[in-house]
Scaffold this motif. Structure first.
Motif, short mmCIF file in Angstrom:
data_model
loop_
_atom_site.label_atom_id
_atom_site.label_comp_id
_atom_site.label_asym_id
_atom_site.label_seq_id
_atom_site.Cartn_x
_atom_site.Cartn_y
_atom_site.Cartn_z
N HIS A 165 -2.31 -19.69 7.81
CA HIS A 165 -1.62 -18.86 8.66
C HIS A 165 -1.63 -17.34 8.02
N GLY A 166 -1.98 -17.26 6.67
CA GLY A 166 -2.22 -15.88 6.25
C GLY A 166 -1.23 -15.46 4.99
N ALA B 53 -0.96 -9.32 8.80
CA ALA B 53 -1.50 -9.08 7.19
C ALA B 53 -2.87 -8.35 6.93
N LEU B 54 -3.60 -8.59 8.35
CA LEU B 54 -4.90 -7.72 8.25
C LEU B 54 -5.21 -6.23 8.55
N HIS C 193 1.93 -22.69 6.81
CA HIS C 193 0.99 -23.67 7.12
C HIS C 193 -0.46 -23.28 6.69
N VAL C 194 -1.33 -23.97 6.36
CA VAL C 194 -2.63 -23.75 5.90
C VAL C 194 -3.16 -22.50 6.95
N ASN D 34 2.85 -13.85 11.79
CA ASN D 34 1.47 -13.10 11.40
C ASN D 34 0.56 -13.09 12.69
N ASP E 182 -2.19 -8.88 15.66
CA ASP E 182 -3.30 -8.15 16.08
C ASP E 182 -4.15 -9.05 17.05
P1 GTP Z 1 -4.32 -21.54 2.69
O1 GTP Z 1 -4.09 -20.82 1.37
O2 GTP Z 1 -5.61 -22.09 2.85
O3 GTP Z 1 -3.20 -22.49 3.11
O4 GTP Z 1 -4.32 -20.27 3.89
P2 GTP Z 1 -3.46 -18.94 3.71
O5 GTP Z 1 -2.20 -19.27 4.47
O6 GTP Z 1 -3.38 -18.30 2.46
O7 GTP Z 1 -4.26 -18.04 4.92
P3 GTP Z 1 -5.48 -17.04 4.43
O8 GTP Z 1 -4.81 -15.48 3.98
O9 GTP Z 1 -6.32 -17.38 3.57
O10 GTP Z 1 -5.89 -16.64 5.71
C1 GTP Z 1 -6.59 -17.53 6.66
C2 GTP Z 1 -7.35 -16.73 7.60
O11 GTP Z 1 -6.66 -16.14 8.53
C3 GTP Z 1 -8.41 -15.73 6.94
O12 GTP Z 1 -9.69 -15.79 7.47
C4 GTP Z 1 -7.50 -14.46 7.02
O13 GTP Z 1 -8.60 -13.32 7.29
C5 GTP Z 1 -6.88 -14.48 8.36
N1 GTP Z 1 -5.66 -13.77 8.67
C6 GTP Z 1 -4.60 -13.68 7.74
N2 GTP Z 1 -3.88 -12.78 8.33
C7 GTP Z 1 -4.65 -12.47 9.53
C8 GTP Z 1 -3.80 -11.42 10.35
O14 GTP Z 1 -2.91 -10.98 10.50
N3 GTP Z 1 -4.72 -11.19 11.76
C9 GTP Z 1 -6.11 -11.83 11.70
N4 GTP Z 1 -6.58 -11.60 13.02
N5 GTP Z 1 -6.21 -12.81 10.77
C10 GTP Z 1 -5.66 -13.06 9.77
#
Ligand code: GTP
Ligand code: MG
Length: 370
Positions: free
Chosen positions: A91-92, A224-225, A88-89, A187, A190
């Protein structure tokens, strides 16, 4: 390629040969009854009778399947898994792709890593894994709809603080339809609000049941962070890949799929290809989608020049006449003339297919009803 003689064309048009010969003469072409006509002459005559020629009947067979020889099982070798990350959008997905890539970057490659070629390869425990860097599942589905299954394994990213969302379901349905195994990466572990049990609970509704609960899906809690769980996730990928016994023949003409393509001002048509079978070489004569060319230069996923690329390897190539589309398939031909013929025929066919969307008539149909 099969051309038509004057009398064959006359038959198809349901006219006398003499009338066709007269018309040809009128158009400045001297011909006898048994003379082969070239495409232009056929087209001219047909337009005289208001018949649109579908060229495909006089063209080479354009289906790649015709030219792919089945591999002898003894020629098959293990190949790296090709992995797509879905979910999903927000979600990381992108953060995870970056975390995986960063975790495996060697010092020497660090400079090249900014290079983006739509896919990358890493090495874990001496085994390679290829990731398609196409977050979201549009690429996944468009490639599938063209019949080319490029993905061996799907990582379904679900944010532990958000749970299963509409695109999570969409993604898992795509993977299921493609019969691609799923590993769930839970994901954002943390976060204080992370609730992995809820994710597991919600996924059971879609028959995705964790091993701990008697099912057969691997769940890996990650962040992932902070990089928590990334190594475990990679190990699980290797484990699932091993069970699939993925193989390919590295010693045959390369076949595969376009990951992405664009027109570069300096370099012309640039395409990122995923080799699925065989080995691609600089200098190879190649048909890609509805275009063709010779592989002029190849760059690997870190922007280094390479001379060849084996199964499951992504490479960026130049040397094509036109820009192909993501999801197009490619095939290498031993002989340049053949590649040109097939490439031109496919190009012609694509034009006719587009055109016939409004004037949907094939020559065969037409001739049958004259
Ligand atoms: P779309 O490409 O828009 O579908 O999103 P995506 O699934 O690629 O998500 P993206 O990796 O851009 O992460 C979205 C937000 O979640 C960002 O602000 C990231 O920093 C945050 N994020 C991703 N992974 C983690 C994690 O493991 N922990 C936290 N706290 N934030 C995370
Ligand atoms: Mg993203």
């Amino acid at each position: 390629s099969g051309t038509l003689t004057v009398s064959e064309l006359a038959d198809k048009l349901n006219k006398d040969s003499s009338e066709i010969i007269k018309n040809l003469l009128f158009l400045g072409v001297m011909a006898t009854k048994n003379q082969d006509l070239d495409d232009d002459a056929i087209e001219l005559i047909c337009s005289e009778y208001d018949v649109e020629v579908e060229k495909e009947i006089i063209l080479e067979d354009t289906d790649f399947d015709k030219y792919i020889e089945e591999d002898d099982p003894k020629d098959l070798k293990e190949r790296p898994a090709v992995v797509t990350i879905m979910g999903h959008v927000d979600h990381g997905k992108t953060t995870l792709l970056d975390a995986i890539r960063q975790s495996k970057v060697t010092a020497g490659e660090a400079g090249g890593i900014t290079q983006h070629i739509g896919a990358y390869q890493i090495e874990v425990n001496d085994k390679k894994i290829t990731f398609l860097d196409t977050p979201g599942h549009e690429a996944f589905t468009s490639m599938r709809s063209r019949g080319a299954e490029v993905t061996d394994l799907a990582i379904l990213v679900v944010a532990a603080d958000d749970g299963v969302m509409p695109q999570t379901v969409e993604a898992l349905n795509h993977a299921k339809a493609a019969e691609v195994p799923i590993i769930v990466a839970v994901n954002k572990m943390d976060k204080d609000t992370a609730n992995p049990d809820r994710v597991m609970q919600e996924l059971t509704e879609y028959e995705i049941i964790p091993e701990d609960w008697g099912g057969d899906t691997i769940f890996v809690p990650i962040s992932a962070l902070t990089n928590q769980g990334i190594d475990e996730l990679l190990e699980m990928i290797l484990l699932v890949a091993e069970m699939q016994e993925l193989k390919a023949n590295p010693n045959t003409h390369a076949f595969g799929t376009v990951i992405e393509a664009e027109l570069d001002r300096g370099r012309g048509a640039v395409a990122t290809l995923l080799v699925q079978n065989g080995t691609l070489h600089v200098g190879d004569s190649i048909v890609v989608g509805n275009t063709f060319g010779r592989v002029r230069a190849m760059l690997n996923d870190v922007g280094k020049r390479v001379k060849e690329a084996g199964p499951s390897t992504p490479v960026e190539i130049t040397g094509l006449n036109e820009v192909p589309q993501a999801g197009d398939q490619f095939l290498v031909f031993a002989d340049e003339k053949k590649a040109r013929q097939i490439g031109e025929a496919r190009h012609q066919q694509a034009i006719l297919e587009t055109r016939s969307e409004h004037t949907k008539v094939s020559l065969d149909d037409l001739f049958e009803h004259i």
